[in-house]
Design a protein around this motif. Sequence first.
Motif, PDB file in Angstrom:
ATOM      1  N   LEU A   1       0.880  -1.170   0.000  1.00 19.18           N
ATOM      2  CA  LEU A   1       0.000   0.000   0.000  1.00 19.18           C
ATOM      3  C   LEU A   1       0.914   1.215   0.000  1.00 19.18           C
ATOM      4  CD1 LEU A   1      -2.320  -1.182   2.927  1.00 19.18           C
ATOM      5  CD2 LEU A   1      -2.731  -1.505   0.478  1.00 19.18           C
ATOM      6  N   GLU A   2       0.456   2.301  -0.619  1.00 19.79           N
ATOM      7  CA  GLU A   2       1.337   3.470  -0.738  1.00 19.79           C
ATOM      8  C   GLU A   2       0.665   4.745  -0.264  1.00 19.79           C
ATOM      9  OE1 GLU A   2       3.536   4.168  -4.537  1.00 19.79           O
ATOM     10  OE2 GLU A   2       2.420   2.376  -5.120  1.00 19.79           O
ATOM     11  N   ALA A   3       1.448   5.628   0.342  1.00 17.84           N
ATOM     12  CA  ALA A   3       0.954   6.958   0.690  1.00 17.84           C
ATOM     13  C   ALA A   3       2.089   7.956   0.517  1.00 17.84           C
ATOM     14  CB  ALA A   3       0.453   6.974   2.126  1.00 17.84           C
ATOM     15  N   GLY A   4       1.725   9.178   0.086  1.00 15.53           N
ATOM     16  CA  GLY A   4       2.738  10.204  -0.191  1.00 15.53           C
ATOM     17  C   GLY A   4       2.937  11.174   0.964  1.00 15.53           C
ATOM     18  N   THR A   5       2.001  11.179   1.919  1.00 22.57           N
ATOM     19  CA  THR A   5       2.150  12.061   3.089  1.00 22.57           C
ATOM     20  C   THR A   5       1.652  11.308   4.323  1.00 22.57           C
ATOM     21  OG1 THR A   5      -0.099  12.931   2.961  1.00 22.57           O
ATOM     22  CG2 THR A   5       1.575  14.123   1.712  1.00 22.57           C
ATOM     23  N   GLY A   6       1.937  11.853   5.474  1.00 20.98           N
ATOM     24  CA  GLY A   6       1.486  11.259   6.720  1.00 20.98           C
ATOM     25  C   GLY A   6      -0.039  11.220   6.784  1.00 20.98           C
ATOM     26  N   ARG A   7      -0.647  12.319   6.352  1.00 17.98           N
ATOM     27  CA  ARG A   7      -2.116  12.391   6.377  1.00 17.98           C
ATOM     28  C   ARG A   7      -2.726  11.297   5.486  1.00 17.98           C
ATOM     29  NH1 ARG A   7      -5.971  12.887   9.228  1.00 17.98           N
ATOM     30  NH2 ARG A   7      -4.901  14.599  10.243  1.00 17.98           N
ATOM     31  N   GLU A   8      -2.169  11.159   4.269  1.00 18.33           N
ATOM     32  CA  GLU A   8      -2.658  10.125   3.347  1.00 18.33           C
ATOM     33  C   GLU A   8      -2.537   8.734   3.982  1.00 18.33           C
ATOM     34  OE1 GLU A   8      -1.120  11.867  -0.811  1.00 18.33           O
ATOM     35  OE2 GLU A   8      -1.050   9.674  -0.689  1.00 18.33           O
ATOM     36  N   ALA A   9      -1.426   8.530   4.687  1.00 18.20           N
ATOM     37  CA  ALA A   9      -1.190   7.222   5.304  1.00 18.20           C
ATOM     38  C   ALA A   9      -2.248   6.933   6.365  1.00 18.20           C
ATOM     39  CB  ALA A   9       0.210   7.190   5.925  1.00 18.20           C
ATOM     40  N   ILE A  10      -2.559   7.941   7.178  1.00 19.34           N
ATOM     41  CA  ILE A  10      -3.564   7.753   8.234  1.00 19.34           C
ATOM     42  C   ILE A  10      -4.931   7.461   7.604  1.00 19.34           C
ATOM     43  CG2 ILE A  10      -4.809   8.941  10.094  1.00 19.34           C
ATOM     44  CD1 ILE A  10      -2.108  10.406  10.647  1.00 19.34           C
ATOM     45  N   ASP A  11      -5.290   8.238   6.573  1.00 18.89           N
ATOM     46  CA  ASP A  11      -6.572   8.004   5.895  1.00 18.89           C
ATOM     47  C   ASP A  11      -6.627   6.589   5.327  1.00 18.89           C
ATOM     48  OD1 ASP A  11      -7.334  10.532   6.535  1.00 18.89           O
ATOM     49  OD2 ASP A  11      -6.879  11.391   4.554  1.00 18.89           O
ATOM     50  N   LEU A  12      -5.513   6.174   4.744  1.00 16.62           N
ATOM     51  CA  LEU A  12      -5.466   4.835   4.151  1.00 16.62           C
ATOM     52  C   LEU A  12      -5.663   3.762   5.236  1.00 16.62           C
ATOM     53  CD1 LEU A  12      -2.949   3.869   1.420  1.00 16.62           C
ATOM     54  CD2 LEU A  12      -3.470   2.226   3.188  1.00 16.62           C
ATOM     55  N   VAL A  13      -5.007   3.949   6.355  1.00 20.92           N
ATOM     56  CA  VAL A  13      -5.132   2.975   7.454  1.00 20.92           C
ATOM     57  C   VAL A  13      -6.567   2.943   7.974  1.00 20.92           C
ATOM     58  CG1 VAL A  13      -4.390   2.466   9.828  1.00 20.92           C
ATOM     59  CG2 VAL A  13      -2.697   3.092   8.108  1.00 20.92           C
TER      60      VAL A  13
ATOM     61  N   ASP B   1       9.158   7.116   5.579  1.00 18.37           N
ATOM     62  CA  ASP B   1      10.193   8.135   5.590  1.00 18.37           C
ATOM     63  C   ASP B   1       9.958   9.015   6.821  1.00 18.37           C
ATOM     64  OD1 ASP B   1      12.293   9.706   4.730  1.00 18.37           O
ATOM     65  OD2 ASP B   1      11.038  10.981   3.479  1.00 18.37           O
ATOM     66  N   ILE B   2      11.023   9.575   7.382  1.00 21.23           N
ATOM     67  CA  ILE B   2      10.844  10.432   8.563  1.00 21.23           C
ATOM     68  C   ILE B   2      10.584  11.880   8.155  1.00 21.23           C
ATOM     69  CG2 ILE B   2      12.064  11.484  10.507  1.00 21.23           C
ATOM     70  CD1 ILE B   2      13.328   8.787  11.076  1.00 21.23           C
ATOM     71  N   THR B   3      11.413  12.388   7.265  1.00 19.88           N
ATOM     72  CA  THR B   3      11.291  13.801   6.888  1.00 19.88           C
ATOM     73  C   THR B   3      10.329  13.944   5.722  1.00 19.88           C
ATOM     74  OG1 THR B   3      13.644  13.811   7.350  1.00 19.88           O
ATOM     75  CG2 THR B   3      12.713  15.843   6.538  1.00 19.88           C
ATOM     76  N   MET B   4       9.171  14.520   6.006  1.00 19.41           N
ATOM     77  CA  MET B   4       8.198  14.707   4.921  1.00 19.41           C
ATOM     78  C   MET B   4       7.554  16.072   5.084  1.00 19.41           C
ATOM     79  SD  MET B   4       6.306  11.096   4.273  1.00 19.41           S
ATOM     80  CE  MET B   4       5.720  10.925   5.925  1.00 19.41           C
ATOM     81  N   PRO B   5       7.184  16.711   3.963  1.00 19.20           N
ATOM     82  CA  PRO B   5       6.507  17.996   4.081  1.00 19.20           C
ATOM     83  C   PRO B   5       5.076  17.798   4.584  1.00 19.20           C
ATOM     84  CG  PRO B   5       6.592  17.306   1.796  1.00 19.20           C
ATOM     85  CD  PRO B   5       7.340  16.281   2.584  1.00 19.20           C
ATOM     86  N   GLY B   6       4.437  18.886   4.908  1.00 17.86           N
ATOM     87  CA  GLY B   6       3.034  18.773   5.318  1.00 17.86           C
ATOM     88  C   GLY B   6       2.869  18.924   6.811  1.00 17.86           C
ATOM     89  N   GLU B   7       1.677  18.612   7.278  1.00 13.75           N
ATOM     90  CA  GLU B   7       1.339  18.920   8.671  1.00 13.75           C
ATOM     91  C   GLU B   7       2.063  18.021   9.671  1.00 13.75           C
ATOM     92  OE1 GLU B   7      -2.750  17.546   9.678  1.00 13.75           O
ATOM     93  OE2 GLU B   7      -2.808  17.010   7.555  1.00 13.75           O
ATOM     94  N   MET B   8       2.501  16.866   9.244  1.00  9.76           N
ATOM     95  CA  MET B   8       3.197  16.002  10.207  1.00  9.76           C
ATOM     96  C   MET B   8       4.326  15.231   9.524  1.00  9.76           C
ATOM     97  SD  MET B   8       0.389  13.039  10.809  1.00  9.76           S
ATOM     98  CE  MET B   8      -1.080  14.017  10.671  1.00  9.76           C
ATOM     99  N   ASN B   9       5.371  14.979  10.290  1.00 11.89           N
ATOM    100  CA  ASN B   9       6.458  14.180   9.732  1.00 11.89           C
ATOM    101  C   ASN B   9       6.124  12.692   9.873  1.00 11.89           C
ATOM    102  OD1 ASN B   9       7.433  13.094  12.269  1.00 11.89           O
ATOM    103  ND2 ASN B   9       8.313  15.115  12.689  1.00 11.89           N
TER     104      ASN B   9
END
Lengths: 128, 529
Positions: free
Chosen positions: B432-444, B457-465
Amino acid sequence: MSCAAAKILVVDDNKMVRDTICDFLNFSGFKTISAKNGEQALVLMEQENPKMVITDILMPDKEGLSTIIDIHRHYAGTKIIAMSGGGLFNRNDILNSAKKLGADVAFEKPFDFDELIVNVRKLLELNT
Amino acid sequence: MSLNILVVDDNPADRTLVRRYISGAARDVHVTQATTAAEALVALKSAENIDCVFLDYSLPDTDGISVLKQVFDKDLDVGPFPIVMLTGYGHESVIIDAIRYGAQDYLVKSNISPDTLYIAMTKAREVFELKKRGNEDKAVMVHTQKMKAVGQLTGGIAHDFNNLMTIIFGNTRLLETFLESEQAPKELCLEKVRTIQKATRRGVDLIKRLMLFSRHTGIQPQIVDVNQLIGELRELLCRTLGDFVEVKTELASDVHPINIDPGQLEHVLINMAVNARDAMVDGGVLTLKTENVSFGREAAVEHKVVAGDYVCLSVSDTGTGIPENVQGQIFEPFFTTKPVGKGTGLGLSMVFSFVKQSGGAIAFETRLNEGTTFKIYLPKAEAQENEGAANQNADEIALVKGGHETVLVVEDEEDIRTLARIILQGLGYTVLEAGTGREAIDLVLNHKGHIDLLFSDITMPGEMNGVQAAARIKDLRSDIKLLFATGYLADGLPDMDLAYRYPVIQKPYEPDDMAAIIRKILDSEEQPV
């Protein structure tokens, strides 16, 4: 002039760069010889009489600018392409100096190899 | 030694981060906090001594530059003090103004870590002191020399890197041409691929060198066998210390493993060995000794550490000893007994900072004209960490096995994410793939099936790393296992404590290494909660 008749001398102290450029030129139909510094290059100029030299600038044991001066002075008509990845000096300054000292074309590393071939053909007056 | 620090920032999280990170810099750190420029100026006017001010640029009542102007205005009688300007990401342009109006150093907030804060503070104090002594030329010289060194190094690396790019560019173009033709010579194609790999690995090494120099590698603790580290360092020490210093080792055979950044420990040992040599003007013996010690409650209180098992690493010399009147100052930054130009006075203060950050202690015994022994106590590594390290050996990694589990890959760089997916799918995993932390949470939240591993990845743009997203995902799915990936400087990010409890793979990683680590984590019974 055909590709087969054109021998090109590639000068770079980095073996992998040297080999990559030679491979590309060979694949494009040119004969190549190579040297790892200006001193070796001048020996090969004498022995092999290449039509063109593609040379790096920052090299130990005779760097590129003085190599270009010598080739321009002693082997008139030999086409010269200079290339540099910069370093301690401004890359544009070096390449501009190379052109003033006799290089026909100057490339910043990394360069587009297709563009290199286009320039090689143009300088050797080959049909593209 | 004590340090008085003023942190001026209206963001409570940022204030806490700076306070927490700088508190390990000295034995006694007093941190005063201000949330507005007005509060800061009051604090500075009333303070007897401030060793360093961490000043945020964005303040609710005015900006940091206005504060700087007032601090350095002789008529206002506020300062001056050493100041490190903090700026948010995207506000780098204020740096020039900050330096122009008197700040000695600056830090972009996304780069804050214990190391960067300490170095910025040290530099600010150094430049400030030099200026105060009327030696502005010296201050300029320190900066110029550093910039010259950085310039030479980055210039050299740029040159080498452009060569590597030329190699990669040329060989990929050749490969493309070969593969476009009907009769692609397989051996030749493979040769080109290997050349590209070789150039890439050299590029990775170059970046490591650059990052080591700029100290942006972050602390990378790992399980270390101190005896082995000393064994490897011995030859270098012999060469560095010269013929007149004999290097001896007395290493306990059963010494505990410790969880530490080996590069930093080496740096510490070299630093102490050079100090020892300088104390042995007519030559002498340097002894490196290891032994296990156990601190009970009283000993722990005495050393200001928690009770438990420690490795004691002693560095002894047969030199001049430390005079009694300076014994209390030796861990202070800038304290040196060496002639001008021979020592910065930063060596032992860095050693002290490293030991404190590692949860350890340092002590010394000294006798005039007999010698000095420094004892560094570093905590024993936890048992499971040790097993983890033992499993990391290269032979095991070489055997890459796949599986049928489900892996969620979170990575903002699409090319890297796609590569991870292709490799993992090729090994049989469901990806499964997500491009941001938010996307990952929604996917889960929306995914009905089981997810075995979050690889983020640890360093990512957006509201949360990546770490913050992983924490939320862990709340949603407590049985999910975690693996983090990072390029560099993860230390400065919020919530990094969580990341250090889980495996972290350093980018750029080799596909085989990634696959092997994922398999190991999935096979492992235990993953910390």
